[in-house]
Design a protein around this motif. Structure first.
Motif, PDB file in Angstrom:
ATOM      1  N   ARG A  49     -20.235  71.888 -42.940  1.00 40.98           N
ATOM      2  CA  ARG A  49     -20.486  73.303 -42.681  1.00 40.98           C
ATOM      3  C   ARG A  49     -21.593  73.510 -41.647  1.00 40.98           C
ATOM      4  O   ARG A  49     -21.959  74.646 -41.348  1.00 40.98           O
ATOM      5  CB  ARG A  49     -20.859  74.018 -43.988  1.00 40.98           C
ATOM      6  N   ASP A  50     -22.147  72.459 -41.107  1.00 36.56           N
ATOM      7  CA  ASP A  50     -23.225  72.620 -40.144  1.00 36.56           C
ATOM      8  C   ASP A  50     -22.723  73.266 -38.859  1.00 36.56           C
ATOM      9  O   ASP A  50     -21.637  72.953 -38.364  1.00 36.56           O
ATOM     10  CB  ASP A  50     -23.851  71.272 -39.810  1.00 36.56           C
ATOM     11  N   VAL A  51     -23.568  74.127 -38.324  1.00 39.56           N
ATOM     12  CA  VAL A  51     -23.337  74.705 -37.009  1.00 39.56           C
ATOM     13  C   VAL A  51     -24.148  73.884 -36.017  1.00 39.56           C
ATOM     14  O   VAL A  51     -25.321  73.587 -36.265  1.00 39.56           O
ATOM     15  CB  VAL A  51     -23.771  76.185 -36.972  1.00 39.56           C
ATOM     16  N   PRO A  80     -35.279  79.476 -38.966  1.00 37.86           N
ATOM     17  CA  PRO A  80     -35.506  80.140 -40.254  1.00 37.86           C
ATOM     18  C   PRO A  80     -36.425  81.347 -40.133  1.00 37.86           C
ATOM     19  O   PRO A  80     -36.513  82.159 -41.070  1.00 37.86           O
ATOM     20  CB  PRO A  80     -36.149  79.045 -41.111  1.00 37.86           C
ATOM     21  N   ALA A  81     -37.117  81.482 -39.005  1.00 37.16           N
ATOM     22  CA  ALA A  81     -38.010  82.628 -38.787  1.00 37.16           C
ATOM     23  C   ALA A  81     -37.628  83.313 -37.476  1.00 37.16           C
ATOM     24  O   ALA A  81     -38.328  83.177 -36.462  1.00 37.16           O
ATOM     25  CB  ALA A  81     -39.466  82.175 -38.754  1.00 37.16           C
ATOM     26  N   ALA A  97     -28.079  80.571 -43.348  1.00 33.00           N
ATOM     27  CA  ALA A  97     -29.302  80.427 -44.142  1.00 33.00           C
ATOM     28  C   ALA A  97     -29.346  79.069 -44.831  1.00 33.00           C
ATOM     29  O   ALA A  97     -30.408  78.437 -44.915  1.00 33.00           O
ATOM     30  CB  ALA A  97     -29.399  81.548 -45.165  1.00 33.00           C
ATOM     31  N   VAL A  98     -28.210  78.611 -45.337  1.00 32.94           N
ATOM     32  CA  VAL A  98     -28.155  77.298 -45.992  1.00 32.94           C
ATOM     33  C   VAL A  98     -28.606  76.212 -45.022  1.00 32.94           C
ATOM     34  O   VAL A  98     -29.354  75.298 -45.389  1.00 32.94           O
ATOM     35  CB  VAL A  98     -26.724  77.026 -46.514  1.00 32.94           C
ATOM     36  N   GLN A  99     -28.160  76.319 -43.771  1.00 30.37           N
ATOM     37  CA  GLN A  99     -28.552  75.319 -42.784  1.00 30.37           C
ATOM     38  C   GLN A  99     -30.012  75.489 -42.369  1.00 30.37           C
ATOM     39  O   GLN A  99     -30.754  74.507 -42.249  1.00 30.37           O
ATOM     40  CB  GLN A  99     -27.648  75.413 -41.551  1.00 30.37           C
ATOM     41  N   ALA A 100     -30.442  76.731 -42.167  1.00 30.31           N
ATOM     42  CA  ALA A 100     -31.801  76.980 -41.686  1.00 30.31           C
ATOM     43  C   ALA A 100     -32.860  76.581 -42.711  1.00 30.31           C
ATOM     44  O   ALA A 100     -33.935  76.094 -42.345  1.00 30.31           O
ATOM     45  CB  ALA A 100     -31.961  78.449 -41.317  1.00 30.31           C
TER      46      ALA A 100
END
Length: 659
Positions: A323-325, A331-332, A589-592
């Motif tokens: 699922r990675d982009v 994240p900020a 968000a999961v990745q970040a």
């Protein structure tokens, strides 16, 4: 291609000059590698099938014939590859030679794009060999069939509505009016450039700025593939500087002097959202008609691009995940990662806030300001902004009336910080203990002092606001609002309490940025004692301090109740800036936040955010005035015109499907 992402690659094969057979083999191998990495769009350098530096060998019939033969070989090898590839090569038509790019997909030649602007200055002699390309497409023969040839070709993905690709070649982007301008106005959302730009001192920086700026101006993705090692070094050196940019941001850039393949996932939904939001970006129909554009449809499989092995994932700087982009997800998003940019941003925001308040004070003729100073982050920032505005107006800082109003939840730490801060900036400090007033109010309305419900909390907030408003009337001043944008997004404010002011200087500053603004002030104020107080404020848990403390320490921590502000600011940014669906924001968000929050926690607070964001709009519908400082704001007079009674079911149901 899940969630509107399309994986693009810019690749530089190591070529041999005038050896199409060898070069074709390198191209085929790179296409195979791209397919294994989930690449859907691949761009090769200018004239890479023969090498750019063939010079007068371009006049040789054998070289041209071999190039067409090897193009056919590449096309056949691409039959089972779900990749749209653009390959630079010489193309002969009606006895004339063109510097062109061939667009191929799944065993078909979709079109030929010729170069329009031929450099014939300094080290370049292209007009000696090639003719300027035609804009309006014509049909040319290819292996018993007909394919379109012309600059004004749009390659439209029929099953991904916001992916339309156009091409230009090297010099085309360096001229005053690049073809990519017309292409974008005609609907192209991604521009590819097959290039052979040689290296001279400092040229790489200009090239980087050129490509990124063009992607920003056109609100598009831009995939730039440059020639590299293998080209003739008789007089020139090619460094293979590949760039993939999106709306002004460089997603990835290769090292120079090393032939590299770079990949990144372009966010087509983001580009689509930006163009939709910008009323000045015209609809494409007229530009297509006037330019005689031809649309060539193709189809890509909609499977999600994945990393197929750990080595590939490591090369991309990613943890192995289907699922990675393939792009950095900050994240900020409100806070620049680079320290120098962050400092510049902080200075700019403080100036915007102060200038907004300065104008309001001038307009109203007010020479006094009233700030409810709690010793927390938001009121600290509001005071610092007010000090700047007063200094700009050459008003005495003693006209800033800091009011500290201890009550049931006030701790010594915040109280002492408020007192010290007011003293250090030279403002007037008044302490008004509201315990008795609130207790009397509880008696009047029959509120049990031991019942710590919402009425218990909000009564204190409203009493404080009443005190501030009345003092402002006494001194002829303005109440300066302290609440930030994150609190407003969540509705974490007491209606007609801290929700209300006469000018809200923090109204469009997210909580994650408030921290950096206060820290920046501490780092640059050159007053150690003030800096020490500010740093202690930064170290204090965020709290409204409306519930009694436990052992003298804050018992009510906001982020324990509504969730981490860094998550909420992430959600807020992508909801309001780009209108993304909940599932896409969750995936990002999961990745970040990998390694910081598990998936269940991210989903839990997303649900909280959406519920509160919709239910609390009525508070935002009547916000006080305040300056916009960034690309996201919640003012009902500007960026967020939202019904207070809109239904959240559509978004919450999508979140429920995630788990």
């Amino acid at each position: 291609m899940k969630d509107g992402f399309i994986r693009a690659a810019a690749v530089t094969p190591k070529v041999k000059v005038a050896d199409p057979e060898y070069n074709a083999q390198q191209i085929i191998e790179l296409i195979n590698q791209g397919a294994s990495r989930g690449v859907k769009l691949m761009v090769f350098p200018e004239l890479c099938l023969t090498a750019y530096t063939c010079s007068d060998l371009f006049f040789q019939t054998s070289l041209l014939a071999k190039a067409r033969e090897q193009l056919s070989r590449i096309i056949k090898a691409s039959r089972d590859k779900d990749i749209l590839a653009f390959i630079g090569m010489p193309w002969e038509r009606d006895g004339k030679l063109y510097n062109a790019a061939a667009a191929i997909h799944r065993g078909k030649l979709l079109g030929i794009i010729p170069k329009k602007n031929l450099p014939n200055y300094s080290e370049f002699y292209e007009a000696r060999h090639f003719c300027p390309g035609n804009e309006r497409p014509v049909f040319v023969s290819w292996e018993g069939g007909q394919v379109p040839m012309g600059m004004n070709l749009l390659f439209r993905c029929s099953n991904l509505r916001n992916l339309t690709i156009a091409a230009e070649i090297c010099e085309d982007v360096w001229v005053p009016c690049p073809p990519s301008i017309r292409h974008s106005l005609a609907g192209a959302t991604v521009i590819v450039n097959c290039s052979a730009s040689d290296e001279t001192t400092g040229k790489d920086m200009y090239r980087h700025e050129l490509i990124c700026s063009q992607s920003a101006r056109l609100v598009c993705g831009y995939v730039y593939a440059n020639a590299g090692e293998g080209e003739s070094t008789q007089d020139l050196v090619f460094g293979g500087q590949n760039i993939i940019a999106e709306n002004g941001t460089c997603l990835v850039e290769s090292r120079r002097f090393t032939n590299e393949s770079i990949c990144a996932d372009l966010d087509m939904e983001r580009l689509d959202s930006e163009r939709r939001r910008m009323s000045t970006f015209p609809a494409p129909e007229e530009a297509r008609r006037e330019g005689g554009y031809m649309i060539v449809d193709f189809e890509l499989s909609l499977d999600s691009a994945v990393n197929t092995n750990a080595q590939t994932a490591q090369a991309d700087g990613l943890k192995e995940s289907a699922r990675d982009v393939l792009r950095f997800i900050d994240p900020a998003p409100f806070v620049p990662g680079d320290e120098r940019q962050r400092s510049r941003r902080c200075e700019e925001i403080l100036s915007i806030q102060a200038m907004g308040l300065k104008k309001r004070l001038e307009h109203t003729g007010s020479q006094h300001a009233v700030v409810g100073l709690s010793g927390g982050l938001d009121s600290t920032l509001a005071l610092l902004v007010t000090v700047r505005a007063f200094d700009a107006l050459k008003l005495p800082r003693t006209n800033i009336h800091c009011i500290t109003m201890p009550c049931f939840g006030t701790t010594d730490r915040t109280y002492n910080n408020a007192c010290a801060m007011a003293a250090k900036v030279g403002a007037e400090l008044r302490e008004i203990n509201i315990r008795q007033a609130v207790s009397q109010h509880f008696t009047d309305i029959g509120q049990d002092m031991d019942n710590h419900d919402v009425a218990y909390e909000n009564s204190q907030a409203r009493e404080r606001t009443q005190v501030l408003m009345d003092i402002a009337n006494q001194v002829g001043g303005l109440v300066i609002g302290t609440g930030d944008m994150s609190e407003l997004a969540l509705g974490w404010a007491t209606y007609n309490g801290d929700h209300m002011s006469m000018y809200g200087v923090n109204a469009s500053v997210p909580k994650t940025l408030v921290r950096h603004l206060v820290r920046y002030y501490a780092d640059t104020c050159r007053e150690k004692e003030l800096a020490d107080v500010l740093l202690d404020v930064l170290d204090t848990p965020v709290s409204p301090e409306l519930l009694p403390p436990e052992d003298g320490k804050i018992s009510q921590k906001t982020e324990d109740l509504v969730g981490p502000y860094e998550l909420h600011d992430f959600y807020l940014y992508y909801i309001l800036r780009y209108g993304y669906a909940p599932s896409k924001i969750y995936r990002m968000a999961v990745q970040a936040f990998r390694g910081q929050y598990d998936n269940g926690v991210i989903l839990k607070w997303m649900k909280v955010f959406y519920r509160r964001f919709f239910s609390q709009q009525f508070k935002r519908s009547c916000l006080p005035d305040g300056p916009k400082v960034g690309s996201v704001a919640v003012s009902p007079r500007g960026d967020l015109r939202m019904p207070s009674d809109a239904c959240s079911r559509l978004w919450l149901e999508e979140l429920e499907k995630l788990g």
